[in-house]
Design an enzyme around this catalytic site. Structure first.
Site, PDB file in Angstrom:
ATOM      1  N   CYS A  86       0.835  -1.200   0.000  1.00 13.52           N
ATOM      2  CA  CYS A  86       0.000   0.000   0.000  1.00 13.52           C
ATOM      3  C   CYS A  86       0.878   1.263   0.000  1.00 13.52           C
ATOM      4  O   CYS A  86       1.499   1.552  -1.009  1.00 13.52           O
ATOM      5  CB  CYS A  86      -1.006  -0.064   1.141  1.00 13.52           C
ATOM      6  SG  CYS A  86      -2.425   0.969   0.800  1.00 13.52           S
ATOM      7  N   HIS A 117      -3.095  -5.165   1.851  1.00 15.30           N
ATOM      8  CA  HIS A 117      -2.404  -5.374   3.137  1.00 15.30           C
ATOM      9  C   HIS A 117      -2.287  -6.856   3.459  1.00 15.30           C
ATOM     10  O   HIS A 117      -3.077  -7.377   4.267  1.00 15.30           O
ATOM     11  CB  HIS A 117      -3.181  -4.671   4.253  1.00 15.30           C
ATOM     12  CG  HIS A 117      -3.015  -3.194   4.274  1.00 15.30           C
ATOM     13  ND1 HIS A 117      -2.152  -2.537   5.113  1.00 15.30           N
ATOM     14  CD2 HIS A 117      -3.598  -2.237   3.526  1.00 15.30           C
ATOM     15  CE1 HIS A 117      -2.206  -1.250   4.904  1.00 15.30           C
ATOM     16  NE2 HIS A 117      -3.094  -1.029   3.939  1.00 15.30           N
ATOM     17  N   GLU A 153      -0.399  -8.312   5.397  1.00  8.54           N
ATOM     18  CA  GLU A 153      -0.073  -8.531   6.819  1.00  8.54           C
ATOM     19  C   GLU A 153      -1.327  -8.591   7.695  1.00  8.54           C
ATOM     20  O   GLU A 153      -1.248  -9.018   8.843  1.00  8.54           O
ATOM     21  CB  GLU A 153       0.901  -7.446   7.313  1.00  8.54           C
ATOM     22  CG  GLU A 153       0.299  -6.096   7.644  1.00  8.54           C
ATOM     23  CD  GLU A 153      -0.077  -5.251   6.427  1.00  8.54           C
ATOM     24  OE1 GLU A 153       0.026  -5.722   5.276  1.00  8.54           O
ATOM     25  OE2 GLU A 153      -0.502  -4.094   6.654  1.00  8.54           O
TER      26      GLU A 153
HETATM   27  N1  GLN Z   1      -3.487   6.338   0.885  1.00  7.20           N
HETATM   28  C1  GLN Z   1      -2.248   6.068   1.562  1.00  7.20           C
HETATM   29  C2  GLN Z   1      -1.098   6.848   0.949  1.00  7.20           C
HETATM   30  O1  GLN Z   1      -1.250   7.547   0.036  1.00  7.20           O
HETATM   31  C3  GLN Z   1      -1.928   4.591   1.536  1.00  7.20           C
HETATM   32  C4  GLN Z   1      -2.947   3.824   2.362  1.00  7.20           C
HETATM   33  C5  GLN Z   1      -2.419   2.579   3.016  1.00  7.20           C
HETATM   34  O2  GLN Z   1      -1.222   2.357   3.109  1.00  7.20           O
HETATM   35  N2  GLN Z   1      -3.336   1.800   3.527  1.00  7.20           N
HETATM   36  O3  GLN Z   1      -0.022   6.752   1.383  1.00  7.20           O
END
Ligand code: GLN
Length: 198
Positions: free
Chosen positions: A82, A180, A182
């Site tokens: 992410c 995610h 994890e």
């Molecule tokens: N929207 C977040 C960002 O731009 C990422 C979201 C996440 O890691 N769950 O960093």
């Protein structure tokens, strides 16, 4: 006997604790990386979810951005999830103007691109091309304000997608996930990444 590798988890901000737990369940040693000297003892690095613009700022303030970039350029295996995917990308769309990325995977990612109404969602991923154990069993993935991969370079392999968009990619020893892994008890993605390390 091969020594047990130490996998660093970037622990400046975000969801790093669950990554350490998943990695330890896979049988490796973990170390939190908060300062440049912490990189010396690690064989690989996980960049967790969180807020990529905040992590970029903290990496710079802590004089950690350039040492991480150097290790990545030298071939250190890395897993970014992410926000970590955003940090490892080569182009950030809708980022903060001062937000930086490592360019370790040749992809362009748009932050928060799934839109407000689907800020968070879950999807069962087909991992049959991902080179994991039990490839016919779907992976239940959580997406939280996830980035969308809008472009990928030729050297980037797509390991899973949702609605025709890549959500799990690999490029050499670097793997990135828009979701995610994890947060799941399913360790197949961490294990697949650790094949680069072991
Ligand atoms: N929207 C977040 C960002 O731009 C990422 C979201 C996440 O890691 N769950 O960093």
């Amino acid at each position: 006997m091969v020594a047990i590798p130490t996998v660093g988890v970037l622990a400046l901000q975000g969801a790093f604790a669950r990554h350490a737990k998943a990695l330890e369940a896979c049988g490796v040693t973990t170390a939190e990386v908060r300062r440049p000297e912490h990189l010396d003892g690690v064989d690989a690095l996980v960049l967790p979810g969180g807020e990529s613009s905040t992590m970029s700022m903290l990496l710079e303030r802590g004089d950690l951005f350039d040492p991480v970039a150097k290790r990545l350029a030298d071939g250190m295996p890395a897993l970014g999830t992410c926000a970590g995917m955003i940090l490892l990308s080569s182009e950030i769309l809708d980022g903060r103007p001062d937000q930086r990325c490592f360019g370790a995977v040749d992809i362009s990612v748009r932050r928060n691109a799934y839109g407000r109404q689907v800020d968070s969602f879950e999807a069962d991923l087909d991992l049959s091309s991902a080179g994991v154990d039990d490839p016919t069993v779907p992976f239940h993935a959580s997406f939280i304000r996830a980035p969308v991969v809008e472009r990928r370079g030729e050297g980037v392999t797509v390991l899973a997608e949702v609605d025709g968009r890549p959500v799990l990619c690999a490029s050499g020893p670097v793997m990135v996930a828009a979701f995610h892994p994890e947060l799941s008890d399913d360790l197949r993605i961490h294990r697949r990444f650790l094949e680069e390390v072991l």
